[in-house]
Design a protein around this motif. Structure first.
Motif, PDB file in Angstrom:
ATOM      1  N   LEU A   1      17.455  81.954  72.975  1.00  0.00           N
ATOM      2  CA  LEU A   1      18.256  83.048  73.518  1.00  0.00           C
ATOM      3  C   LEU A   1      17.366  84.127  74.120  1.00  0.00           C
ATOM      4  N   ILE A   2      17.856  84.785  75.158  1.00  0.00           N
ATOM      5  CA  ILE A   2      17.231  85.989  75.705  1.00  0.00           C
ATOM      6  C   ILE A   2      18.269  87.085  75.517  1.00  0.00           C
ATOM      7  N   ILE A   3      17.899  88.134  74.755  1.00  0.00           N
ATOM      8  CA  ILE A   3      18.868  89.134  74.320  1.00  0.00           C
ATOM      9  C   ILE A   3      18.402  90.543  74.649  1.00  0.00           C
ATOM     10  N   ASP A   4      19.339  91.344  75.166  1.00  0.00           N
ATOM     11  CA  ASP A   4      19.186  92.796  75.250  1.00  0.00           C
ATOM     12  C   ASP A   4      20.131  93.347  74.192  1.00  0.00           C
ATOM     13  N   ALA A   5      19.584  93.771  73.071  1.00  0.00           N
ATOM     14  CA  ALA A   5      20.405  94.251  71.953  1.00  0.00           C
ATOM     15  C   ALA A   5      20.473  95.779  71.905  1.00  0.00           C
ATOM     16  N   ILE A   6      20.032  96.441  72.959  1.00  0.00           N
ATOM     17  CA  ILE A   6      20.011  97.908  72.994  1.00  0.00           C
ATOM     18  C   ILE A   6      21.206  98.407  73.798  1.00  0.00           C
ATOM     19  N   GLY A   7      21.781  99.511  73.364  1.00  0.00           N
ATOM     20  CA  GLY A   7      22.881 100.108  74.114  1.00  0.00           C
ATOM     21  C   GLY A   7      24.221  99.895  73.452  1.00  0.00           C
TER      22      GLY A   7
ATOM     23  N   GLU B   1      17.890  77.524  79.386  1.00  0.00           N
ATOM     24  CA  GLU B   1      17.903  76.072  79.577  1.00  0.00           C
ATOM     25  C   GLU B   1      16.506  75.558  79.950  1.00  0.00           C
ATOM     26  N   LYS B   2      15.937  76.074  81.052  1.00  0.00           N
ATOM     27  CA  LYS B   2      14.624  75.596  81.494  1.00  0.00           C
ATOM     28  C   LYS B   2      14.053  76.555  82.533  1.00  0.00           C
ATOM     29  N   TRP B   3      12.745  76.500  82.698  1.00  0.00           N
ATOM     30  CA  TRP B   3      12.065  77.283  83.724  1.00  0.00           C
ATOM     31  C   TRP B   3      12.353  76.678  85.088  1.00  0.00           C
ATOM     32  N   THR B   4      12.414  77.522  86.121  1.00  0.00           N
ATOM     33  CA  THR B   4      12.640  77.017  87.477  1.00  0.00           C
ATOM     34  C   THR B   4      11.383  76.374  88.046  1.00  0.00           C
ATOM     35  N   SER B   5      10.203  76.773  87.543  1.00  0.00           N
ATOM     36  CA  SER B   5       8.931  76.181  87.987  1.00  0.00           C
ATOM     37  C   SER B   5       7.872  76.424  86.924  1.00  0.00           C
ATOM     38  N   SER B   6       6.727  75.829  87.117  1.00  0.00           N
ATOM     39  CA  SER B   6       5.625  76.005  86.166  1.00  0.00           C
ATOM     40  C   SER B   6       5.057  77.421  86.190  1.00  0.00           C
TER      41      SER B   6
ATOM     42  N   THR C   1       8.484  82.253  86.689  1.00  0.00           N
ATOM     43  CA  THR C   1       8.939  83.483  87.325  1.00  0.00           C
ATOM     44  C   THR C   1      10.455  83.637  87.268  1.00  0.00           C
ATOM     45  N   ALA C   2      11.162  82.595  86.859  1.00  0.00           N
ATOM     46  CA  ALA C   2      12.619  82.618  86.690  1.00  0.00           C
ATOM     47  C   ALA C   2      13.004  81.408  85.845  1.00  0.00           C
ATOM     48  N   TYR C   3      14.222  81.426  85.312  1.00  0.00           N
ATOM     49  CA  TYR C   3      14.691  80.324  84.471  1.00  0.00           C
ATOM     50  C   TYR C   3      16.181  80.099  84.702  1.00  0.00           C
ATOM     51  N   TRP C   4      16.629  78.904  84.339  1.00  0.00           N
ATOM     52  CA  TRP C   4      18.056  78.578  84.355  1.00  0.00           C
ATOM     53  C   TRP C   4      18.644  78.983  83.000  1.00  0.00           C
ATOM     54  N   ALA C   5      19.816  79.609  83.049  1.00  0.00           N
ATOM     55  CA  ALA C   5      20.461  80.073  81.817  1.00  0.00           C
ATOM     56  C   ALA C   5      21.969  79.909  81.917  1.00  0.00           C
ATOM     57  N   TYR C   6      22.592  79.746  80.767  1.00  0.00           N
ATOM     58  CA  TYR C   6      24.044  79.771  80.642  1.00  0.00           C
ATOM     59  C   TYR C   6      24.421  81.135  80.094  1.00  0.00           C
ATOM     60  N   GLU C   7      25.525  81.680  80.596  1.00  0.00           N
ATOM     61  CA  GLU C   7      25.974  82.980  80.110  1.00  0.00           C
ATOM     62  C   GLU C   7      27.467  83.138  80.325  1.00  0.00           C
TER      63      GLU C   7
ATOM     64  N   THR D   1      32.241  82.117  82.437  1.00  0.00           N
ATOM     65  CA  THR D   1      31.137  81.200  82.165  1.00  0.00           C
ATOM     66  C   THR D   1      30.329  80.939  83.437  1.00  0.00           C
ATOM     67  N   ASP D   2      29.010  81.020  83.298  1.00  0.00           N
ATOM     68  CA  ASP D   2      28.153  80.826  84.458  1.00  0.00           C
ATOM     69  C   ASP D   2      26.871  80.100  84.064  1.00  0.00           C
ATOM     70  N   HIS D   3      26.286  79.435  85.033  1.00  0.00           N
ATOM     71  CA  HIS D   3      24.993  78.742  84.895  1.00  0.00           C
ATOM     72  C   HIS D   3      24.221  79.092  86.154  1.00  0.00           C
ATOM     73  N   ARG D   4      23.174  79.905  86.008  1.00  0.00           N
ATOM     74  CA  ARG D   4      22.441  80.376  87.177  1.00  0.00           C
ATOM     75  C   ARG D   4      21.019  80.761  86.796  1.00  0.00           C
ATOM     76  N   THR D   5      20.188  81.027  87.798  1.00  0.00           N
ATOM     77  CA  THR D   5      18.825  81.450  87.513  1.00  0.00           C
ATOM     78  C   THR D   5      18.816  82.931  87.175  1.00  0.00           C
ATOM     79  N   ARG D   6      17.937  83.295  86.236  1.00  0.00           N
ATOM     80  CA  ARG D   6      17.823  84.666  85.748  1.00  0.00           C
ATOM     81  C   ARG D   6      16.346  85.016  85.627  1.00  0.00           C
ATOM     82  N   THR D   7      16.081  86.313  85.560  1.00  0.00           N
ATOM     83  CA  THR D   7      14.721  86.805  85.316  1.00  0.00           C
ATOM     84  C   THR D   7      14.713  87.819  84.181  1.00  0.00           C
ATOM     85  N   TYR D   8      15.816  87.932  83.450  1.00  0.00           N
ATOM     86  CA  TYR D   8      15.876  88.879  82.329  1.00  0.00           C
ATOM     87  C   TYR D   8      14.662  88.689  81.418  1.00  0.00           C
ATOM     88  N   GLY D   9      14.022  89.784  81.054  1.00  0.00           N
ATOM     89  CA  GLY D   9      12.924  89.740  80.096  1.00  0.00           C
ATOM     90  C   GLY D   9      11.561  89.452  80.693  1.00  0.00           C
ATOM     91  N   LEU D  10      11.504  89.135  81.966  1.00  0.00           N
ATOM     92  CA  LEU D  10      10.219  88.773  82.561  1.00  0.00           C
ATOM     93  C   LEU D  10       9.445  89.977  83.104  1.00  0.00           C
TER      94      LEU D  10
END
Length: 194
Positions: A132-138, A149-154, A157-163, A170-179
């Motif tokens: 999980l990638i979590i923002d627990a503040i606020g 789910e997985k990194w977009t490349s080695s 710089t981004a990853y695939w995530a379900y949210e 419900t969505d499945h898309r690339t994210r950069t949260y936390g990077l």
């Protein structure tokens, strides 16, 4: 399919602890995979009563398979709501993550998912499928959780995530949260994942 997991405490303690409000009514699986051994999660009610809910183990592949049950990118995707449920789980981001991990219904909120009860902090570079990638503040309108789910490349710089995201569902898309340096998003490993 395994029968619903039962609580490891008596009914009187459940009544005192407000079992349904805490999501301790039991855990069932919609996955066809055989059930893994359960672990106990202790939850404490305001009156001091401690309830122990059975939390089954789940594999990384099962987490992703369960994430797909809510049909991302289709007209039948599950709408976002902090008050409605589907299969006993809230249809917000933390309820969705809880469903994929087979946690007690209706699922802990985002702060609960980030607590030592359900997960442990890891480095972003250590992320694996089902973490999980979590923002627990606020507040409940700013906190968020996504399922890695997985990194977009080695280059990582981004990853695939379900949210489960507001205004969409419900969505499945690339994210950069936390990077980015200083991000409020942190990586967590669920304790019941194998």
């Amino acid at each position: 399919m395994p029968s619903p997991r039962t609580l490891l405490i008596g009914a009187s303690a459940l009544a005192l602890a407000g079992g349904t409000a805490l999501g301790l009514a039991g855990v069932s699986s919609t996955s066809a995979a055989p059930a893994a051994p359960a672990q106990g999660v202790q939850l404490q009610a305001a009156d001091g009563q401690v309830a122990v809910a059975a939390v089954p183990k789940v594999t990384r592949a099962q987490v992703i398979a369960r994430a797909k049950l809510w049909h991302p990118h289709t007209s039948s995707r599950v709408p976002y709501s902090q008050s409605r449920t589907r299969g006993g789980y809230r249809t917000d981001c933390s309820g969705y993550a809880s469903m994929t991990l087979r946690l007690p219904k209706p699922g802990p909120n985002t702060v609960g998912l980030a607590s030592s009860t359900y997960s442990k902090r890891i480095k972003m570079s250590s992320l694996k499928k089902g973490d999980l990638i979590i923002d627990a503040i606020g507040s409940n309108t700013t906190r968020h959780v996504v399922i890695f789910e997985k990194w977009t490349s080695s280059k990582h710089t981004a990853y695939w995530a379900y949210e489960q995201r507001g205004g969409y569902g419900t969505d499945h898309r690339t994210r950069t949260y936390g990077l980015a340096s200083g991000s409020q998003y942190k990586a967590y490993r669920p304790k019941n994942i194998v």
